[in-house]
Write a protein that holds these residues in place. Structure first.
Motif, PDB file in Angstrom:
ATOM      1  N   MET A  46       0.834  -1.204   0.000  1.00  0.00           N
ATOM      2  CA  MET A  46       0.000   0.000   0.000  1.00  0.00           C
ATOM      3  C   MET A  46       0.870   1.256   0.000  1.00  0.00           C
ATOM      4  N   CYS A  47       1.957   1.236   0.762  1.00  0.00           N
ATOM      5  CA  CYS A  47       2.844   2.401   0.841  1.00  0.00           C
ATOM      6  C   CYS A  47       3.625   2.628  -0.450  1.00  0.00           C
ATOM      7  N   THR A  48       3.839   1.577  -1.225  1.00  0.00           N
ATOM      8  CA  THR A  48       4.611   1.693  -2.470  1.00  0.00           C
ATOM      9  C   THR A  48       3.718   1.609  -3.709  1.00  0.00           C
ATOM     10  N   ASN A  49       2.416   1.773  -3.513  1.00  0.00           N
ATOM     11  CA  ASN A  49       1.441   1.756  -4.612  1.00  0.00           C
ATOM     12  C   ASN A  49       1.522   0.501  -5.467  1.00  0.00           C
ATOM     13  N   ARG A  50       1.685  -0.635  -4.834  1.00  0.00           N
ATOM     14  CA  ARG A  50       1.688  -1.917  -5.533  1.00  0.00           C
ATOM     15  C   ARG A  50       0.389  -2.654  -5.247  1.00  0.00           C
ATOM     16  N   SER A  51       0.060  -3.559  -6.131  1.00  0.00           N
ATOM     17  CA  SER A  51      -1.169  -4.332  -6.002  1.00  0.00           C
ATOM     18  C   SER A  51      -1.066  -5.356  -4.873  1.00  0.00           C
ATOM     19  N   ASN A  52      -2.144  -5.517  -4.161  1.00  0.00           N
ATOM     20  CA  ASN A  52      -2.240  -6.549  -3.138  1.00  0.00           C
ATOM     21  C   ASN A  52      -3.076  -7.738  -3.608  1.00  0.00           C
ATOM     22  N   ASP A  53      -3.397  -7.784  -4.893  1.00  0.00           N
ATOM     23  CA  ASP A  53      -4.272  -8.839  -5.402  1.00  0.00           C
ATOM     24  C   ASP A  53      -3.691 -10.236  -5.203  1.00  0.00           C
ATOM     25  N   ALA A  54      -2.415 -10.424  -5.444  1.00  0.00           N
ATOM     26  CA  ALA A  54      -1.808 -11.756  -5.276  1.00  0.00           C
ATOM     27  C   ALA A  54      -1.837 -12.173  -3.812  1.00  0.00           C
ATOM     28  N   LEU A  55      -1.510 -11.239  -2.925  1.00  0.00           N
ATOM     29  CA  LEU A  55      -1.549 -11.545  -1.497  1.00  0.00           C
ATOM     30  C   LEU A  55      -2.967 -11.862  -1.039  1.00  0.00           C
ATOM     31  N   ALA A  56      -3.927 -11.093  -1.528  1.00  0.00           N
ATOM     32  CA  ALA A  56      -5.322 -11.335  -1.162  1.00  0.00           C
ATOM     33  C   ALA A  56      -5.778 -12.697  -1.675  1.00  0.00           C
ATOM     34  N   ALA A  57      -5.332 -13.078  -2.861  1.00  0.00           N
ATOM     35  CA  ALA A  57      -5.695 -14.394  -3.404  1.00  0.00           C
ATOM     36  C   ALA A  57      -5.169 -15.510  -2.505  1.00  0.00           C
ATOM     37  N   VAL A  58      -3.940 -15.375  -2.043  1.00  0.00           N
ATOM     38  CA  VAL A  58      -3.354 -16.382  -1.150  1.00  0.00           C
ATOM     39  C   VAL A  58      -4.118 -16.414   0.175  1.00  0.00           C
ATOM     40  N   PHE A  59      -4.420 -15.239   0.714  1.00  0.00           N
ATOM     41  CA  PHE A  59      -5.143 -15.169   1.983  1.00  0.00           C
ATOM     42  C   PHE A  59      -6.515 -15.830   1.879  1.00  0.00           C
ATOM     43  N   TRP A  60      -7.288 -15.477   0.853  1.00  0.00           N
ATOM     44  CA  TRP A  60      -8.634 -16.039   0.714  1.00  0.00           C
ATOM     45  C   TRP A  60      -8.598 -17.535   0.417  1.00  0.00           C
ATOM     46  N   TYR A  62      -6.369 -19.552   1.607  1.00  0.00           N
ATOM     47  CA  TYR A  62      -6.094 -20.129   2.923  1.00  0.00           C
ATOM     48  C   TYR A  62      -7.369 -20.185   3.767  1.00  0.00           C
ATOM     49  N   VAL A  63      -8.127 -19.092   3.772  1.00  0.00           N
ATOM     50  CA  VAL A  63      -9.368 -19.046   4.546  1.00  0.00           C
ATOM     51  C   VAL A  63     -10.322 -20.152   4.091  1.00  0.00           C
ATOM     52  N   ALA A  64     -10.471 -20.301   2.777  1.00  0.00           N
ATOM     53  CA  ALA A  64     -11.360 -21.336   2.238  1.00  0.00           C
ATOM     54  C   ALA A  64     -10.864 -22.732   2.598  1.00  0.00           C
ATOM     55  N   ALA A  65      -9.572 -22.945   2.449  1.00  0.00           N
ATOM     56  CA  ALA A  65      -9.001 -24.269   2.736  1.00  0.00           C
ATOM     57  C   ALA A  65      -9.075 -24.603   4.224  1.00  0.00           C
ATOM     58  N   GLU A  66      -8.993 -23.618   5.068  1.00  0.00           N
ATOM     59  CA  GLU A  66      -9.097 -23.838   6.513  1.00  0.00           C
ATOM     60  C   GLU A  66     -10.550 -24.132   6.914  1.00  0.00           C
ATOM     61  N   ALA A  67     -11.500 -23.474   6.278  1.00  0.00           N
ATOM     62  CA  ALA A  67     -12.909 -23.618   6.664  1.00  0.00           C
ATOM     63  C   ALA A  67     -13.527 -24.917   6.151  1.00  0.00           C
ATOM     64  N   TYR A  68     -13.091 -25.391   4.987  1.00  0.00           N
ATOM     65  CA  TYR A  68     -13.750 -26.548   4.378  1.00  0.00           C
ATOM     66  C   TYR A  68     -13.717 -27.813   5.234  1.00  0.00           C
ATOM     67  N   PRO A  69     -12.571 -28.259   5.739  1.00  0.00           N
ATOM     68  CA  PRO A  69     -12.605 -29.467   6.573  1.00  0.00           C
ATOM     69  C   PRO A  69     -13.401 -29.273   7.861  1.00  0.00           C
ATOM     70  N   ARG A  70     -13.387 -28.066   8.385  1.00  0.00           N
ATOM     71  CA  ARG A  70     -14.178 -27.791   9.582  1.00  0.00           C
ATOM     72  C   ARG A  70     -15.665 -27.892   9.259  1.00  0.00           C
ATOM     73  N   TYR A  71     -16.063 -27.423   8.074  1.00  0.00           N
ATOM     74  CA  TYR A  71     -17.459 -27.565   7.646  1.00  0.00           C
ATOM     75  C   TYR A  71     -17.830 -29.034   7.496  1.00  0.00           C
ATOM     76  N   ARG A  72     -16.962 -29.808   6.859  1.00  0.00           N
ATOM     77  CA  ARG A  72     -17.257 -31.233   6.656  1.00  0.00           C
ATOM     78  C   ARG A  72     -17.450 -31.958   7.978  1.00  0.00           C
ATOM     79  N   PHE A  73     -16.734 -31.548   8.991  1.00  0.00           N
ATOM     80  CA  PHE A  73     -16.851 -32.183  10.297  1.00  0.00           C
ATOM     81  C   PHE A  73     -18.108 -31.731  11.031  1.00  0.00           C
ATOM     82  N   SER A  74     -18.370 -30.415  11.021  1.00  0.00           N
ATOM     83  CA  SER A  74     -19.439 -29.860  11.856  1.00  0.00           C
ATOM     84  C   SER A  74     -20.755 -29.612  11.126  1.00  0.00           C
ATOM     85  N   LYS A  75     -20.699 -29.512   9.799  1.00  0.00           N
ATOM     86  CA  LYS A  75     -21.880 -29.174   8.975  1.00  0.00           C
ATOM     87  C   LYS A  75     -22.455 -27.794   9.329  1.00  0.00           C
TER      88      LYS A  75
END
Length: 103
Positions: A46-60, A62-75
């Protein structure tokens, strides 16, 4: 089961529990390190006016991959929504990043 078999089984389980505990602690430390580095890179970009799209893609992803097995277990439907939203956001950020690089 005789006494020796019970003791042997108990010893094996204790080792397995210790190994699982060490893996869980390592995973927690890894997540904390991941988040710290991610936040630093978001702020730096943000300070160097660069895109955060790649970082956001990795973050999201990760969030999806972390939530999916928990969903399968708990529904739990909120975890399903998190999985789907994280996946969609990750793909959208990937597409935006690739278009920005190529375009």
């Amino acid at each position: 089961m005789n006494k020796e078999e019970i003791l042997a089984k108990s010893r094996r389980e204790r080792l397995d529990e210790g190994k699982k505990n060490a893996e869980d602690q390592g995973r927690q430390i890894g997540i904390i390190a991941f988040i710290i580095v991610l936040i630093f890179l978001f702020i730096f970009n943000m300070c160097t006016n660069r895109s955060n799209d790649a970082l956001a893609a990795v973050f999201w992803a990760y969030v999806a991959a972390e939530a999916y097995p928990r969903y399968r277990f708990s529904k739990d439907k909120s975890l399903l929504v998190t999985t789907i939203a994280g996946g969609v956001l990750s793909i959208a950020n990937l597409i935006t990043y690739v278009i920005g690089v190529l375009g």
